[in-house]
Write a protein that holds these residues in place. Structure first.
Motif, PDB file in Angstrom:
ATOM      1  N   LYS A 121       0.839  -1.208   0.000  1.00  0.00           N
ATOM      2  CA  LYS A 121       0.000   0.000   0.000  1.00  0.00           C
ATOM      3  C   LYS A 121       0.874   1.259   0.000  1.00  0.00           C
ATOM      4  CE  LYS A 121      -3.912  -2.195   2.333  1.00  0.00           C
ATOM      5  NZ  LYS A 121      -4.839  -2.152   3.488  1.00  0.00           N
ATOM      6  N   ASN A 122       1.828   1.236  -0.873  1.00  0.00           N
ATOM      7  CA  ASN A 122       2.681   2.413  -1.085  1.00  0.00           C
ATOM      8  C   ASN A 122       3.408   2.833   0.191  1.00  0.00           C
ATOM      9  OD1 ASN A 122       3.816   4.351  -2.789  1.00  0.00           O
ATOM     10  ND2 ASN A 122       2.234   5.873  -2.319  1.00  0.00           N
ATOM     11  N   ASP A 123       3.886   1.828   0.940  1.00  0.00           N
ATOM     12  CA  ASP A 123       4.664   2.051   2.167  1.00  0.00           C
ATOM     13  C   ASP A 123       3.902   2.863   3.214  1.00  0.00           C
ATOM     14  OD1 ASP A 123       6.683   0.598   1.065  1.00  0.00           O
ATOM     15  OD2 ASP A 123       7.918   2.327   0.503  1.00  0.00           O
ATOM     16  N   ALA A 124       2.616   2.603   3.333  1.00  0.00           N
ATOM     17  CA  ALA A 124       1.804   3.317   4.327  1.00  0.00           C
ATOM     18  C   ALA A 124       2.214   2.873   5.732  1.00  0.00           C
ATOM     19  CB  ALA A 124       0.329   3.029   4.092  1.00  0.00           C
ATOM     20  N   PHE A 125       2.318   3.854   6.657  1.00  0.00           N
ATOM     21  CA  PHE A 125       2.732   3.570   8.029  1.00  0.00           C
ATOM     22  C   PHE A 125       1.531   3.201   8.906  1.00  0.00           C
ATOM     23  CE2 PHE A 125       6.456   6.156   6.812  1.00  0.00           C
ATOM     24  CZ  PHE A 125       7.464   5.352   7.309  1.00  0.00           C
ATOM     25  N   LYS A 126       1.813   2.306   9.863  1.00  0.00           N
ATOM     26  CA  LYS A 126       0.877   2.016  10.937  1.00  0.00           C
ATOM     27  C   LYS A 126       1.659   2.039  12.235  1.00  0.00           C
ATOM     28  CE  LYS A 126      -2.711  -0.790   8.714  1.00  0.00           C
ATOM     29  NZ  LYS A 126      -3.409  -2.100   8.730  1.00  0.00           N
ATOM     30  N   VAL A 127       1.093   2.672  13.260  1.00  0.00           N
ATOM     31  CA  VAL A 127       1.781   2.793  14.542  1.00  0.00           C
ATOM     32  C   VAL A 127       0.888   2.203  15.635  1.00  0.00           C
ATOM     33  CG1 VAL A 127       2.863   4.360  16.191  1.00  0.00           C
ATOM     34  CG2 VAL A 127       2.912   4.904  13.741  1.00  0.00           C
ATOM     35  N   TYR A 128       1.481   1.329  16.436  1.00  0.00           N
ATOM     36  CA  TYR A 128       0.728   0.722  17.534  1.00  0.00           C
ATOM     37  C   TYR A 128       1.346   1.155  18.855  1.00  0.00           C
ATOM     38  CZ  TYR A 128      -0.872  -2.608  20.995  1.00  0.00           C
ATOM     39  OH  TYR A 128      -1.384  -3.162  22.134  1.00  0.00           O
ATOM     40  N   VAL A 129       0.515   1.823  19.669  1.00  0.00           N
ATOM     41  CA  VAL A 129       0.920   2.250  21.010  1.00  0.00           C
ATOM     42  C   VAL A 129       0.063   1.476  22.009  1.00  0.00           C
ATOM     43  CG1 VAL A 129       1.058   4.172  22.639  1.00  0.00           C
ATOM     44  CG2 VAL A 129       1.561   4.547  20.214  1.00  0.00           C
ATOM     45  N   PRO A 130       0.651   0.809  22.995  1.00  0.00           N
ATOM     46  CA  PRO A 130      -0.156   0.067  23.966  1.00  0.00           C
ATOM     47  C   PRO A 130      -1.127   0.990  24.694  1.00  0.00           C
ATOM     48  CG  PRO A 130       2.105   0.287  24.756  1.00  0.00           C
ATOM     49  CD  PRO A 130       2.103   0.746  23.336  1.00  0.00           C
ATOM     50  N   GLU A 131      -2.366   0.511  24.829  1.00  0.00           N
ATOM     51  CA  GLU A 131      -3.387   1.340  25.461  1.00  0.00           C
ATOM     52  C   GLU A 131      -3.335   1.225  26.982  1.00  0.00           C
ATOM     53  OE1 GLU A 131      -7.178   0.383  23.882  1.00  0.00           O
ATOM     54  OE2 GLU A 131      -6.653   0.893  21.813  1.00  0.00           O
ATOM     55  N   ASP A 132      -3.356  -0.011  27.492  1.00  0.00           N
ATOM     56  CA  ASP A 132      -3.357  -0.225  28.942  1.00  0.00           C
ATOM     57  C   ASP A 132      -1.929  -0.476  29.403  1.00  0.00           C
ATOM     58  OD1 ASP A 132      -3.810  -0.838  31.547  1.00  0.00           O
ATOM     59  OD2 ASP A 132      -5.078  -2.599  31.184  1.00  0.00           O
ATOM     60  N   LEU A 133      -1.325   0.539  29.994  1.00  0.00           N
ATOM     61  CA  LEU A 133       0.077   0.413  30.401  1.00  0.00           C
ATOM     62  C   LEU A 133       0.255  -0.497  31.615  1.00  0.00           C
ATOM     63  CD1 LEU A 133       1.253   4.125  29.948  1.00  0.00           C
ATOM     64  CD2 LEU A 133       1.316   2.227  28.319  1.00  0.00           C
ATOM     65  N   ASN A 134      -0.846  -0.806  32.305  1.00  0.00           N
ATOM     66  CA  ASN A 134      -0.762  -1.705  33.464  1.00  0.00           C
ATOM     67  C   ASN A 134      -0.986  -3.173  33.089  1.00  0.00           C
ATOM     68  OD1 ASN A 134      -0.312   0.300  35.458  1.00  0.00           O
ATOM     69  ND2 ASN A 134      -2.487   0.865  35.349  1.00  0.00           N
ATOM     70  N   SER A 135      -1.290  -3.420  31.827  1.00  0.00           N
ATOM     71  CA  SER A 135      -1.566  -4.789  31.396  1.00  0.00           C
ATOM     72  C   SER A 135      -0.303  -5.646  31.462  1.00  0.00           C
ATOM     73  CB  SER A 135      -2.113  -4.783  29.964  1.00  0.00           C
ATOM     74  OG  SER A 135      -2.210  -6.101  29.478  1.00  0.00           O
ATOM     75  N   SER A 136      -0.508  -6.898  31.882  1.00  0.00           N
ATOM     76  CA  SER A 136       0.625  -7.835  31.924  1.00  0.00           C
ATOM     77  C   SER A 136       0.923  -8.397  30.542  1.00  0.00           C
ATOM     78  CB  SER A 136       0.318  -8.986  32.889  1.00  0.00           C
ATOM     79  OG  SER A 136      -0.846  -9.687  32.457  1.00  0.00           O
TER      80      SER A 136
END
Length: 378
Positions: free
Chosen positions: A350-365
């Motif tokens: 897809k033409n080098d489209a970026f996706k960024v994943y940031v964890p939502e629950d920082l307290n999750s194990s």
């Protein structure tokens, strides 16, 4: 005039009659002085008697008649051997009377019958030895085993009743064996009955225990279901407390030993990637200011694969993307800092489209994070 004999009932009787015809003819000219000839005929008579005993028609007139001829010839030859001249008995002689001859024949028939029954009884005892030797309370729990043993005992008892001379030593001995066998078998039957009652009691006790165990299981299951909501509430409360308190922290020595992560990536897009990761982080966790950031990977990780279409396995589609991870460190409390990972992917389809994943629950194990001393963050 030659005497007319009864027509033989079977070939064995016929053979015996032919033997007697020959021996009687030879005996007509014998005198006490011709002992060798007398002895020779006497030695042949047991074979003739054996043929009669093998016949299955002992009640037939021809058998009885042949038996009488055999007995008469045997007596005549023994008299000659003893030196007596074989004269015809006088009509007034009681031994020659019809009643006397009839009694003699009856005794011979009884003796023969006793011998047959004796052999049959001995055969029964031999053939059933394995059965009666192996009788025990457990074996006799099988109805067919009890029925077979009873049948054979009854068969032996019926034979015993047929003996005319039960006091004869050989017959008396075999009757004693039958009586002993009957006594031991009856005892085995009694023991088997007692054993059967024991097994029945044990079976009932097992059923009672089984029912009690099932009731106990049902009661425990009911109690477990009743307490399930309370247990679930307690678990939820515990999870909430963990979230509020944050993940368990390692000890001071472990925190002090945790170094800063490596910042190894030197690609021309490094600044762009760090900026992209920080902007996405700030958008989700504005209260968690980034103290440091970097990229530990030395290059992008690219994956190119062909995958089957879930709706049509005969079709395949291409997947081609690259990924890289940016680490960020934020302040957790006055003592501890925590490192998190931001995942960035680039879709080459897809033409080098970026996706960024940031964890939502920082307290999750379920997310990757590392704790360190706040003072070690540089």
């Amino acid at each position: 005039m030659a005497q007319a004999w009864e027509s033989p009932a079977d070939n064995l009787i016929k053979a015996a009659q032919e033997d007697l015809n020959n021996y009687e003819k030879q005996a007509e000219s014998l005198t006490p002085s011709k002992k060798p000839a007398i002895t020779r005929i006497l030695r042949m008579l047991p074979a003739t008697e054996g043929r009669l005993k093998e016949s299955e028609n002992p009640e037939h007139p021809s058998w009885k008649e042949t038996r009488k001829r055999l007995n008469d010839l045997n007596q005549r030859l023994n008299d000659l051997l003893a030196g007596k001249q074989a004269d015809k008995p006088a009509a007034s002689d009681p031994a020659a009377s019809p009643d006397s001859e009839k009694d003699r024949f009856a005794l011979d028939a009884q003796r023969d019958e006793d011998e047959r029954n004796l052999r049959w009884l001995e055969k029964l005892l031999t053939n059933t030895r394995g059965t009666f030797d192996n009788l025990d309370p457990m074996t006799l729990q099988n109805p067919s085993e009890r029925e077979y043993a009873s049948k054979k005992l009854n068969e032996m008892s019926q034979v015993v009743k047929k003996f005319h001379n039960p006091e004869k030593p050989a017959i008396k001995a075999v009757i004693a064996r039958v009586e002993a066998l009957h006594a031991s078998t009856q005892k085995a039957f009694v023991d088997a009955e007692l054993k059967g009652k024991e097994l029945e009691i044990a079976k009932k006790e097992a059923e009672i225990k089984k029912v009690a165990a099932e009731k106990q299981r049902q009661a425990e299951e009911k109690a477990a279901k009743a307490s399930a909501p309370q247990d679930a509430d307690k678990k939820m409360q515990a999870v909430q407390k963990l979230k509020e308190a944050g993940s368990a922290m390692p000890g001071d020595s472990q925190l002090a030993a945790e170094p800063m992560p490596e910042d190894a990536y030197q690609g021309s897009d490094k600044a762009e990637l760090l900026e992209l990761a920080q902007s996405k982080w700030n958008a989700q966790h504005a209260d968690k200011k980034i103290l440091a950031k970097g990229i530990a990977m030395r290059k992008w990780d690219r994956k190119t694969v062909w995958r089957e279409d879930s709706l049509d396995p005969t079709k395949k589609y291409k997947v081609d993307f690259s990924s890289i991870q940016v680490w960020v460190i934020t302040k957790t409390d006055e003592k501890v800092a925590t490192q998190y990972t931001v995942e960035i992917s680039k879709d080459h389809m897809k033409n080098d489209a970026f996706k960024v994943y940031v964890p939502e629950d920082l307290n999750s194990s379920g997310i990757f994070k590392t704790h360190m001393l706040l003072q070690n963050v540089k």
